[in-house]
Design an enzyme around this catalytic site. Structure first.
Site, PDB file in Angstrom:
ATOM      1  N   ALA A   2       2.944  -1.938   4.085  1.00 31.23           N
ATOM      2  CA  ALA A   2       3.725  -1.192   3.097  1.00 31.23           C
ATOM      3  C   ALA A   2       4.197  -2.194   2.053  1.00 31.23           C
ATOM      4  O   ALA A   2       5.324  -2.687   2.099  1.00 31.23           O
ATOM      5  CB  ALA A   2       4.902  -0.482   3.752  1.00 31.23           C
TER       6      ALA A   2
ATOM      7  N   CYS B 219      -1.703   5.949  -2.922  1.00 34.16           N
ATOM      8  CA  CYS B 219      -0.893   4.927  -2.262  1.00 34.16           C
ATOM      9  C   CYS B 219       0.148   5.609  -1.382  1.00 34.16           C
ATOM     10  O   CYS B 219       0.969   6.377  -1.882  1.00 34.16           O
ATOM     11  CB  CYS B 219      -0.193   4.011  -3.263  1.00 34.16           C
TER      12      CYS B 219
END
Lengths: 314, 283
Positions: free
Chosen positions: A75, A135
């Site tokens: 992340a 994303c």
């Protein structure tokens, strides 16, 4: 004695010609420069640059990485200097790359995608654009575009309207019907599809009662997601005619061939570079040997051959 | 030409010797022609797993001389288990040397090296370089238990005063090595160089601020790429020349306006580091 002719591994994605069918996955390869000491960049089809956004982004808090069985959970949060600083400081450095350079655009609105694509694609150093509509690590906004058919269409159409360069749209696996999204994105003007981005995931520290990633949830990559990715390519290849870049956990030529036989014209290598930066070379060599051993003269001859309803153009 | 010669590469090595000073800690000596001479103290290597089934592993370069470098590893999981099982003659590829290394000249002539666990591995080369230029050395070395203290005599042989600490009190000070810093007067050393787990390094940073001693910390972190490509291994760092966006640590605070020390960016441990000035970290 005449040497045996080498199989042709060149690939066309829209107007973009790749000498080799290997693209380095966005976010895994920096700008390519970071890997130049370890591999000849001329042996790569191309590098998909780290995504850039309209405004600078600080990125997510650490930890940003967690190793999981056969996988890597990340992340990062699209840390980047923003399009203004990127154009001013970074893009000129990409001019001398001996492989294709594909800019990656991320955004939070349809207007973002149009604005950043137009400015980035205007630069000669950039050969093509990948639209990162998938994303998973920037709150709910980032991936919304790949998960909502109307937004995926709008973002693709907006980017298509501002550049003639090859437009690759990167799809998310975190949807019910990836083929339906693929059809819509194709109709909106995409030249190619990148299948897939990371799979949403989480790891929890049971001693501290907290998610391991600073961002709590992340995107899973690596061999753990390969079967998910192969199926996604299989399904998309039955739905669209435009070429597919298959990616998800590729570490060997035989891994890559699964994607190609499912219907991908080229492959993306991301996390595999973290095992060994020579993985892209091994993949190309292995595909060449495989084709030669079977008497094929071009990679295109075997695209989609395991997929009875392959709808693409070889 | 200087930068070209120092640039990292894929080095093909062969395991030349292997030592297991304590069960679970292995020192692998590697024969490699052109690496030792370009390795700076504090740099590391990404070790490519021979099986190809694991991600590469970052290890600090422990020794570097002639055509030999060595790596110290603790067996903690499948990656280190695979490496620990390598026998003499086995090939092993490295991406090296990576990272920035210590700025030893900025630490003065009375330097304390502070090691936690296998953090010791990143401090032998600095100790050798400092000893070679005549600096006075002190090693403060802590580990879980006496058996896990490795090679302290190597530092003593360089003339270092060695002070030990163990969590279980089986040798030296009973407790954390950083507790040894509390008893010191201000400016007790001209500089500190430390390597170990993050909580230890934070404690070193706090002690260095209190003692008013410049300190360089070599961070231990799990990397994905190890070469600056993936931005996975970041640490909050004073806003600087890294060329990445700057944020505010206390962004929610309305008043008073943010101070310069509140501004930070995320620096890559593998690229801008792994060695950072303690006073520039914002963790």
């Amino acid at each position: 004695m005449a040497e045996a002719t080498q199989p042709d591994l060149a690939v066309a994605l829209g107007r973009l010609r790749l000498s080799w069918p290997t693209l380095m996955g966005s976010g895994c390869y920096g700008s390519g420069e970071e890997y130049a000491p370890f591999i000849d960049l001329a042996a790569l089809g191309g590098v998909v640059l780290k995504s850039v956004t309209r405004h600078p982004r600080l990125g997510n808090a650490a930890p940003r990485l967690v190793s999981t069985p056969s996988g890597l959970l990340n992340a990062i949060g699209l840390q980047n200097p923003g399009i203004d600083a990127y154009l001013e400081n970074d893009v000129a450095n990409f001019a001398d790359r001996p492989c294709a350079v594909i800019g990656s655009v991320a955004g939070f609105s349809v207007d973002d995608y149009a604005y950043v694509t137009e400015r980035l694609a205007a630069r000669d150093e950039i050969d093509a654009i990948e639209l990162n509509i998938s994303c998973p690590n920037v709150g709910t906004e980032g991936e919304t575009f790949a998960c909502d058919p109307s937004l995926a269409e709008a973002a693709t159409r907006a980017a298509r309207g501002v550049t003639d360069k090859t437009l690759i749209v990167k799809l998310s696996p975190n949807v019910t019907d990836i083929a339906a999204i693929a059809r819509i994105v194709e109709a909106a003007g995409a030249d190619a599809l990148a299948v897939i981005n990371t799979v949403r995931g989480m790891s929890i520290d049971v001693d501290r009662w907290t998610p391991r990633l600073g961002n709590a949830n992340g995107g899973l990559s690596g061999p753990a997601i390969r079967p998910v990715a192969v199926l996604a390519v299989w399904e998309v290849a039955r739905a669209v005619k435009i070429p597919i870049v298959g990616q998800g956990g590729i570490e060997t030529a035989r891994d890559a061939l699964e994607f190609i036989l499912a219907g991908a014209s080229a492959v993306g290598i991301g996390t595999g570079n973290f095992t060994d930066p020579r993985v892209p070379l091994n993949v190309v060599d292995g595909i060449r040997d495989y084709l030669a051993a079977r008497g094929h003269s071009a990679l295109s001859e075997i695209v989609g051959k395991a997929n009875p309803r392959f709808a693409g153009v070889r | 030409m200087y930068t070209l010669e120092r640039s990292p590469a894929v080095h093909r090595t062969v395991v030349s010797d292997r030592r297991e000073p304590v069960p679970g800690i292995v020192i692998l000596g590697l024969h490699v022609p052109h690496l030792a001479s370009i390795t700076l103290p504090g740099q590391f290597a990404m070790v490519v797993p021979p099986s190809g089934e694991q991600a590469a592993t970052a290890l600090g370069i422990y020794e570097a001389e002639g055509e030999r470098v060595s790596l110290m590893l603790v067996v903690v999981g499948p990656r280190t288990r695979e490496l620990a099982a390598l026998q003499i003659g086995a090939p092993l590829d490295l991406l090296a040397p990576l990272g920035n290394g210590f700025e030893l000249d900025a630490l003065g002539d009375n330097v304390a090296l502070i090691a936690g666990g296998v953090g010791i591995a990143s401090l032998l080369l600095p100790a050798q370089a400092l000893a070679a230029r005549g600096a006075r050395l002190t090693l403060l070395y802590g580990a879980r238990t006496a058996a896990a203290l490795v090679d302290a005599d190597r530092f003593a042989a360089l003339g270092a005063k060695v002070v030990l600490a163990t969590d279980d009190g089986t040798r030296g000070h009973a407790g954390f090595v950083t507790e040894l810093l509390r008893a010191l007067p201000k400016h007790a050393f001209s500089g500190l160089a430390a390597c170990g787990p993050s909580p230890m390094l934070r404690a070193v940073g706090r002690a260095a601020a209190y003692l008013d001693i410049p300190a360089q910390l070599a961070l231990e972190e799990t990397f994905a790429c190890g070469v600056g490509a993936c931005w996975g291994c970041v640490v909050p760092h004073a806003a600087s020349s890294v060329g990445t966006p700057v944020g505010l640590i206390r962004a929610k605070r309305a008043e008073p306006p943010a101070r310069e020390s509140d501004r930070f960016c995320y620096a890559r441990i593998c690229k801008e580091g792994p060695v950072f000035w303690a006073h520039e970290l914002r963790w």
